[in-house]
Design a protein around this motif. Structure first.
Motif, PDB file in Angstrom:
ATOM      1  N   VAL A   5      12.925   3.253   8.190  1.00 17.11           N
ATOM      2  CA  VAL A   5      13.288   4.376   9.057  1.00 17.11           C
ATOM      3  C   VAL A   5      12.009   5.052   9.558  1.00 17.11           C
ATOM      4  O   VAL A   5      10.978   5.048   8.874  1.00 17.11           O
ATOM      5  N   PHE A   6      12.102   5.634  10.740  1.00 22.37           N
ATOM      6  CA  PHE A   6      10.960   6.288  11.359  1.00 22.37           C
ATOM      7  C   PHE A   6      11.052   7.794  11.172  1.00 22.37           C
ATOM      8  O   PHE A   6      12.152   8.352  11.078  1.00 22.37           O
ATOM      9  N   PRO A   7       9.901   8.474  11.120  1.00 18.96           N
ATOM     10  CA  PRO A   7       9.929   9.936  11.073  1.00 18.96           C
ATOM     11  C   PRO A   7      10.691  10.490  12.273  1.00 18.96           C
ATOM     12  O   PRO A   7      10.627   9.923  13.369  1.00 18.96           O
ATOM     13  N   GLU A   8      11.375  11.588  12.075  1.00 17.97           N
ATOM     14  CA  GLU A   8      12.155  12.195  13.154  1.00 17.97           C
ATOM     15  C   GLU A   8      11.560  13.512  13.638  1.00 17.97           C
ATOM     16  O   GLU A   8      11.966  14.020  14.685  1.00 17.97           O
ATOM     17  N   THR A   9      10.604  14.069  12.888  1.00 15.67           N
ATOM     18  CA  THR A   9       9.979  15.323  13.284  1.00 15.67           C
ATOM     19  C   THR A   9       8.467  15.176  13.203  1.00 15.67           C
ATOM     20  O   THR A   9       7.939  14.254  12.557  1.00 15.67           O
ATOM     21  N   ARG A  10       7.777  16.125  13.849  1.00 19.07           N
ATOM     22  CA  ARG A  10       6.317  16.098  13.809  1.00 19.07           C
ATOM     23  C   ARG A  10       5.806  16.271  12.379  1.00 19.07           C
ATOM     24  O   ARG A  10       4.847  15.600  11.974  1.00 19.07           O
ATOM     25  N   ASP A  11       6.426  17.150  11.600  1.00 19.08           N
ATOM     26  CA  ASP A  11       5.992  17.375  10.214  1.00 19.08           C
ATOM     27  C   ASP A  11       6.140  16.111   9.383  1.00 19.08           C
ATOM     28  O   ASP A  11       5.278  15.787   8.561  1.00 19.08           O
ATOM     29  N   GLU A  12       7.254  15.390   9.590  1.00 20.52           N
ATOM     30  CA  GLU A  12       7.452  14.129   8.867  1.00 20.52           C
ATOM     31  C   GLU A  12       6.398  13.107   9.262  1.00 20.52           C
ATOM     32  O   GLU A  12       5.903  12.348   8.421  1.00 20.52           O
ATOM     33  N   ALA A  41       6.805   3.540   2.060  1.00 17.77           N
ATOM     34  CA  ALA A  41       6.911   4.944   2.464  1.00 17.77           C
ATOM     35  C   ALA A  41       7.967   5.132   3.552  1.00 17.77           C
ATOM     36  O   ALA A  41       8.562   6.209   3.667  1.00 17.77           O
ATOM     37  N   ALA A  42       8.211   4.067   4.339  1.00 20.14           N
ATOM     38  CA  ALA A  42       9.196   4.143   5.418  1.00 20.14           C
ATOM     39  C   ALA A  42      10.596   3.743   4.968  1.00 20.14           C
ATOM     40  O   ALA A  42      11.510   3.674   5.795  1.00 20.14           O
ATOM     41  N   GLY A  43      10.759   3.459   3.689  1.00 20.08           N
ATOM     42  CA  GLY A  43      12.088   3.146   3.174  1.00 20.08           C
ATOM     43  C   GLY A  43      12.384   1.670   3.040  1.00 20.08           C
ATOM     44  O   GLY A  43      13.481   1.287   2.614  1.00 20.08           O
ATOM     45  N   GLY A  44      11.428   0.823   3.402  1.00 16.86           N
ATOM     46  CA  GLY A  44      11.626  -0.614   3.274  1.00 16.86           C
ATOM     47  C   GLY A  44      11.223  -1.129   1.905  1.00 16.86           C
ATOM     48  O   GLY A  44      10.655  -0.399   1.093  1.00 16.86           O
ATOM     49  N   ASN A  45      11.521  -2.396   1.668  1.00 19.20           N
ATOM     50  CA  ASN A  45      11.192  -3.022   0.390  1.00 19.20           C
ATOM     51  C   ASN A  45       9.832  -3.709   0.509  1.00 19.20           C
ATOM     52  O   ASN A  45       9.705  -4.711   1.208  1.00 19.20           O
ATOM     53  N   PRO A  46       8.795  -3.206  -0.180  1.00 17.96           N
ATOM     54  CA  PRO A  46       7.466  -3.809  -0.059  1.00 17.96           C
ATOM     55  C   PRO A  46       7.392  -5.236  -0.586  1.00 17.96           C
ATOM     56  O   PRO A  46       6.462  -5.981  -0.254  1.00 17.96           O
ATOM     57  N   LYS A  47       8.388  -5.648  -1.383  1.00 15.55           N
ATOM     58  CA  LYS A  47       8.382  -7.007  -1.934  1.00 15.55           C
ATOM     59  C   LYS A  47       8.531  -8.074  -0.850  1.00 15.55           C
ATOM     60  O   LYS A  47       8.208  -9.233  -1.077  1.00 15.55           O
TER      61      LYS A  47
END
Length: 471
Positions: free
Chosen positions: A165-172, A349-355
């Motif tokens: 998933v991608f950040p949705e706000t500038r703070d994110e 960090a983006a919610g994906g599986n690093p494996k």
């Protein structure tokens, strides 16, 4: 009141009104009381330089829907034929940039590089850069788009990773960049809305290919989102918008001039798109190829491009003095595994599986694979990148319309490049499909390859480097 007194009073009143109007015109930027779109269009038609006030009036009124499309179309065509002066181009770009939100990422603790590509088939560069930039404490905070047509968008490719998933706000976004080095968001309607409106008009009025309009469109978006340095990858060739080196050089120099006028460091790389970049064309398969590149097993052309971009970023940052020194440092972080580890961190960090970096079965998988074979022996002299892109698009890897849904699993995987020898019956490409439009994809592939009897030289991927920082 007598007749004479009345006339005197009337004249004094008229003079007062005239002076008020003059004051309004002088201090209110000569708005609609004194300017007409038709007069500005006529000046541009006659190749007379426009003032900043005239440009501000025309674009401002158009953004407010007070100048109709037919008049703006006429203006764009006048620009198409007469171009723009440097001063006009600066004002035009600045007005587009300031037509919406201008973002400066306060709170980001890294040196920011914004890398932009003009679009190409198999261009998975941003995926590899996510790991490499982070390895050198370089941040990327960028807005990216989805693909339309024969080229896929950066967001589409990353969405091939389940859970991403991608950040949705500038703070994110700021938080993501500080944590893992890379933050990518989709374009917002609040960023350079004037460019979006103008591009829609250019698309239906045959003015898309105007160099100043292309340059200002790209640079207004780059300038609206702050970065310490801008690297522009200008694709050149049959699979790119810029079909020849001369026009690509003109575009590059124009964008550098714009960067100069805003005191931004700009480097442009003119790169080959007379064939796809690397071997993979799609989404999931491009993720795999980018990962393989960070493991030191990537295609030669893609590896060279990635190394050059990162080395250029290191020069802009001041960490190295030469491109060669920068490339040595890039090779080192690929060799010691730092780059691939940073990519894992970004994916997690983006919610994906690093494996998935070590297990590609975690990516979307196609059902079938068709072997597209050569009909004759010889050297490959041409691979039409656009036809390869279309072959992948009809399978579902791209969009014919903005409402199409991407199939991240499908695509085309080449086995040969320009300059390679091939035997009759040898596989030229694997078509990775889900039983949809296979025949159409094959027809595009049949029109993509040219095989000749004489030996052919391999294409150079980096054609030229231009910059305003002496590189």
């Amino acid at each position: 009141m007598g007749q004479l007194s009345y006339l005197l009073y009337k004249n004094l009143y008229i003079i007062k009104i005239e002076k008020m109007l003059e004051k309004y015109i002088k201090y209110e930027n000569k708005t609609r009381w004194s300017m007409r779109a038709v007069d500005i269009i006529q000046k541009k038609r006659d190749n007379i330089e426009l003032t900043s006030e005239e440009m501000s009036f025309l674009l401002g009124e158009y953004l407010q829907n007070r100048v109709p499309d037919y008049q703006m179309s006429s203006f764009l065509m006048a620009v198409y034929f007469n171009g723009m002066t440097k001063d006009e181009l600066k004002v035009f770009t600045e007005l587009m940039m300031n037509s919406g939100e201008v973002i400066k990422f306060d709170g980001i603790e890294k040196f920011l590089i914004d890398k932009h590509s003009t679009g190409g088939v198999g261009d998975k560069t941003t995926i590899a850069l996510a790991g490499l930039f982070a390895a050198f404490n370089i941040g990327t905070a960028k807005l990216s788009g989805r693909g339309l047509g024969h080229t896929g968008g950066t967001i589409d490719k990353f969405e091939a990773i389940p859970g991403f998933v991608f950040p949705e706000t500038r703070d994110e976004l700021v938080k993501m960049v500080n944590k893992v080095g890379t933050g990518i968001m989709g374009y917002s309607d609040t960023i350079v809305p004037l460019d979006k409106k103008l591009y829609s008009l250019r698309d239906v009025t045959a003015t898309v290919s105007s160099i100043p309009l292309i340059a200002s469109s790209i640079m207004s978006k780059k300038l609206a989102v702050y970065a310490d340095g801008i690297i522009l990858d200008v694709k050149v060739g049959s699979g790119a918008f810029m079909k020849n080196l001369k026009t690509a050089e003109e575009l590059a120099k124009t964008m550098i001039d714009i960067g100069d006028s805003f005191d931004r460091k700009v480097v442009t790389l003119l790169t080959d798109m007379d064939q796809p970049l690397g071997y993979a064309v799609g989404n999931a398969n491009e993720i795999i190829e980018a990962i393989e590149t960070l493991k030191g097993r990537g295609p030669k052309d893609f590896t060279e491009l990635v190394e050059t971009i990162v080395a250029t970023a290191l020069q802009i940052k001041g960490d190295v003095k030469s491109l060669e020194e920068g490339k040595e440092k890039v090779a080192e972080v690929i060799s010691n595994g730092a780059a691939i580890q940073h990519l894992k961190d970004f994916i997690e960090a983006a919610g994906g599986n690093p494996k998935l970096v070590d297990d590609y079965t975690l990516l979307p998988k196609f059902k079938s694979e068709y072997e597209f074979k050569a009909k004759k022996s010889g050297w490959i002299s041409k691979i039409e990148a656009e036809e390869i892109g279309k072959a992948a698009m009809v399978l579902g890897a791209g969009r014919a319309t903005k409402d199409d849904i991407i199939d991240h699993s499908v695509g085309v995987l080449l086995t040969k490049k320009v300059g390679d020898y091939v035997e009759a019956g040898e596989v030229l490409a694997f078509v990775q499909h889900n039983d949809k439009n296979l025949e159409s994809s094959i027809r595009f592939l049949e029109g993509a390859y040219t095989i000749v009897d004489e030996k052919v030289e391999k294409n150079k991927v980096i054609l030229e480097i231009l910059s305003n920082i002496g590189l």
